[in-house]
Design an enzyme around this catalytic site. Structure first.
Site, short mmCIF file in Angstrom:
data_model
loop_
_atom_site.label_atom_id
_atom_site.label_comp_id
_atom_site.label_asym_id
_atom_site.label_seq_id
_atom_site.Cartn_x
_atom_site.Cartn_y
_atom_site.Cartn_z
N HIS A 108 -10.61 -33.29 33.47
CA HIS A 108 -10.72 -31.73 33.89
C HIS A 108 -10.61 -31.74 35.41
O HIS A 108 -11.18 -31.58 36.43
CB HIS A 108 -11.98 -31.40 33.53
CG HIS A 108 -12.02 -29.92 33.51
ND1 HIS A 108 -12.86 -29.08 32.63
CD2 HIS A 108 -11.30 -28.89 34.55
CE1 HIS A 108 -12.78 -27.74 33.00
NE2 HIS A 108 -11.79 -27.82 34.00
N ARG A 166 -8.18 -24.71 28.53
CA ARG A 166 -9.46 -24.95 28.04
C ARG A 166 -9.49 -25.83 26.66
O ARG A 166 -8.67 -25.88 25.98
CB ARG A 166 -10.20 -23.57 27.70
CG ARG A 166 -10.67 -22.85 29.01
CD ARG A 166 -11.77 -23.51 29.33
NE ARG A 166 -12.57 -23.06 30.55
CZ ARG A 166 -12.20 -23.45 31.86
NH1 ARG A 166 -11.49 -24.62 32.08
NH2 ARG A 166 -12.87 -23.11 33.00
N CYS A 222 -3.77 -27.69 30.18
CA CYS A 222 -4.74 -27.65 31.17
C CYS A 222 -5.54 -26.20 31.47
O CYS A 222 -5.82 -25.95 32.34
CB CYS A 222 -3.86 -27.94 32.57
SG CYS A 222 -3.12 -29.34 32.77
N GLU A 262 -16.86 -31.93 26.86
CA GLU A 262 -16.72 -32.80 28.19
C GLU A 262 -18.22 -33.09 28.65
O GLU A 262 -19.35 -32.33 28.51
CB GLU A 262 -15.99 -31.79 29.35
CG GLU A 262 -14.81 -31.35 28.71
CD GLU A 262 -13.94 -30.62 29.81
OE1 GLU A 262 -14.58 -30.28 30.91
OE2 GLU A 262 -12.70 -30.11 29.44
N GLY A 271 -7.36 -30.11 36.77
CA GLY A 271 -6.76 -29.17 37.17
C GLY A 271 -7.08 -28.46 38.36
O GLY A 271 -6.13 -28.07 39.27
N ALA A 272 -8.35 -28.20 38.73
CA ALA A 272 -8.78 -27.49 40.08
C ALA A 272 -9.00 -28.34 41.10
O ALA A 272 -9.52 -28.09 42.26
CB ALA A 272 -9.80 -26.39 39.78
N ASP A 290 -6.14 -32.11 29.92
CA ASP A 290 -6.93 -32.20 31.00
C ASP A 290 -8.36 -31.64 30.60
O ASP A 290 -9.31 -31.80 31.31
CB ASP A 290 -6.34 -31.47 32.24
CG ASP A 290 -7.42 -31.37 33.58
OD1 ASP A 290 -7.57 -32.33 33.88
OD2 ASP A 290 -7.45 -30.29 34.16
#
Ligand SMILES: NC(=O)c1ccc[n+]([C@@H]2O[C@H](COP(=O)([O-])OP(=O)(O)OC[C@H]3O[C@@H](n4cnc5c(N)ncnc54)[C@H](O)[C@@H]3O)[C@@H](O)[C@H]2O)c1
Ligand SMILES: O=C(O)[C@H](O)COP(=O)(O)O
Length: 526
Positions: free
Chosen positions: A278, A230, A228, A259, A280-281, A254
């Protein structure tokens, strides 16, 4: 009014803050060519990870003062190109830490219990309990690669789930690792012993393809790996091959080398892999945190204030900045003053930090002094971001000395500039908390606050000279606000520092140096 472009999806809380000081345009999903076409109109750009801010975009952003990344990673921004152009790049180093850590923990559990595939199977109408027998994390070994903000939180939670913790982070002390309950080990040992490996490192040349065919071969056949952090830290081709061959037990990703994830072997694998886009945040809480954090910094920079989390200004943490702000103003003023006294091209700048300034935290003062020194040449194009680079490119050698002994003031800063036209020096200090005073010019002690327009003379200390200069200035309608003479011995050489109300008229300097006893005169605008 300033203009801000928001080109990725940002929480409204951030837009509200930006709207206090700027016109905000939210334009999502711009193609690179579209961004290139419009970026020239904007003073600030606010992004997440989807917008790629290339050198080309930065060069087209002729008005840009700041790029704000509402998140941690700035690998989608060409930071060196921004630095060269004097554009501040800010991020939110902590706003999404918990969100990213919880996503990694969710991946570990989801992978262990096959939750995504079991869920999909029930939704398809099946009731298959045999295909999804999982594994417990209790008493298993978790290898944390990167024990920073996210890695530490993952470790702390994993500990409470009864996991044994190994960690690899060459920049963390054994004490810090032990506080978190981790045993620091070499990477090879971590690969060999961990049942779960979770990556929480930046993508750098050293970490690119850290997980590759060779390192995957060192892992247990049951090992599960989570990324998770990069894309690109894992070699995706090698990972797909290892999963297919059963060389490791599973993986949850993730983030991806490219991307959005395009055609990939990874998509064809079964329950041994979990892929998320992606995320995670992507929690409501994290998005509010990062949007507020970054929007506040953009607002501040547009108002001429410093940013608290600039990634391309050395050593300007919020506490340090607060403490140093008055001294940075002093350094910048002295730099500007000595640059004008030296005239011509400065080749060497000697900086002496005395008393309470002689600490390691004072690096920003050097940057501020250079910013001041280069102001005459570069005007608004020089700032705290690019002052170092600009000085280096101009071949200015900076020599720094520190002396912790306290003399007349708690801290003084002495700058000596040597250039094509000679050497000049100035010293300054703060009176009280923030009042700047010049305490020495070219080795002559004085005590004057700098003012916008100043005149300095080097002259012989003799009767009548002050009167003659005063009359001459009067004949040119120049009003003197204050005047002080600094001398070392009576009737020897002396320096006169005059504050005047307006800029000196053209041609007056030539008249001043004709006054008997005056050797040199310098006009300065601060
Ligand atoms: N998936 C997401 O949405 C998401 C969200 C936030 C952060 N991130 C990423 O997570 C990663 C970690 O973020 P953080 O906030 O914890 O960062 P951090 O700076 O707090 O921690 C990174 C740690 O990695 C260590 N490190 C650096 N190089 C290393 C190496 N070669 N080997 C081992 N350790 C090394 C550093 O010492 C540091 O302790 C970053 O890559 C960040 O971009 C991803
Ligand atoms: O670096 C980060 O903060 C994360 O990768 C999050 O990226 P995002 O803001 O695009 O979700």
């Amino acid at each position: 009014m300033s203009k801000v472009l928001v080109s990725d999806s940002i929480d409204q809380a951030g837009i509200d803050i930006l709207s206090q000081v700027a016109t905000v345009d939210v334009k999502l999903g711009l193609k690179p060519a579209q961004l290139l076409e419009i970026i020239g109109e904007y003073d600030a750009l606010m992004i997440r990870s989807s917008t790629r801010v290339t050198q080309e975009i930065i060069e087209a952003g002729t008005q840009l003062k700041i790029i704000g990344r509402a998140g941690v990673g700035v690998d989608n921004v060409d930071v060196p190109a921004a630095t060269r152009r004097g554009i501040v790049v800010v991020n939110s180093p902590e706003g999404n830490t918990i969100a990213a850590a919880e996503h990694a923990l969710a991946m570990i559990l989801a992978l262990s219990r096959h939750i995504p595939d079991a869920n999909a199977s029930v939704k398809r109408g099946a009731w298959d309990r045999n295909s999804f027998v999982g594994a417990e994390v209790y008493k298993k070994t978790l290898g944390v690669v990167g024990l920073g903000k996210i890695g530490s939180h993952v470790a702390a939670v994993a500990k409470t789930m009864g996991m044994k913790l190994l960690a690899y982070d060459p920049f963390i002390s054994t004490d810090r690792a032990e506080q978190i309950g981790c045993q620091l080990v070499e990477l090879d040992l971590l690969f060999q012993q961990a049942d779960y490996i979770t990556l929480h490192i930046p993508k750098t040349p050293e970490t690119t393809h850290l997980i590759n065919a060779t390192t995957l071969a060192k892992m247990k056949p049951t090992a599960r790996i989570v990324n998770c952090a990069r894309g690109g830290i894992i070699d995706e081709v090698a990972l797909a091959a290892a999963l297919k061959a059963g060389k490791i037990g599973g993986a949850a990703l993730d983030v991806f080398e490219s991307e959005p994830l395009g055609e990939s072997e990874l998509r064809s694998l079964g329950k041994e892999i979990i892929l998320t886009p992606h995320l995670g945040a992507s929690t409501a809480e994290a998005q509010v945190n990062v949007a507020i954090d970054v929007a506040e910094q953009i607002r501040d920079v547009l108002l001429g204030l410093p940013a608290r989390s600039a990634v391309n200004i050395p050593g300007l943490g919020p506490d340090v900045l607060e403490e140093l702000k008055p001294y940075m103003q002093l350094a910048e003023t002295l730099g500007n003053l000595v640059g004008q006294l030296a005239g011509g091209r400065v080749e060497v700048l000697n900086i002496r930090l005395q008393g309470e300034l002689a600490t390691n935290k004072s690096q920003p003062l050097i940057v501020a002094a250079l910013k001041g020194l280069l102001y005459q040449a570069l005007r608004e194009r020089v700032n705290y971001v690019n002052a170092n680079i600009e000085a280096k490119e101009r071949g200015i050698r900076v020599i720094e000395t520190r002396d912790a002994s306290i003399r007349d003031y708690a801290g003084t800063l002495h700058l000596e500039a040597t250039g094509t036209l000679g050497t000049h020096s100035v010293t300054g200090a703060l009176l009280g908390e923030r009042e700047i005073h010049l305490t020495d010019v070219d080795g002559f002690p004085i005590n004057v606050p700098p003012s916008k327009y100043m005149l300095f003379t080097l002259h012989r200390d003799m009767p009548g000279i002050i009167g003659k200069l005063g009359s001459l200035l009067g004949s040119f309608n120049v009003n003197i606000a204050s005047m002080q003479v600094g001398r070392k011995i009576v009737r020897g050489d002396a320096v006169m520092a005059l504050s005047i109300d307006d800029p000196l008229p053209e041609g007056i300097l030539d008249e001043i140096i004709k006054v008997p006893g005056i050797r040199d005169a310098y006009t300065v605008t601060l």
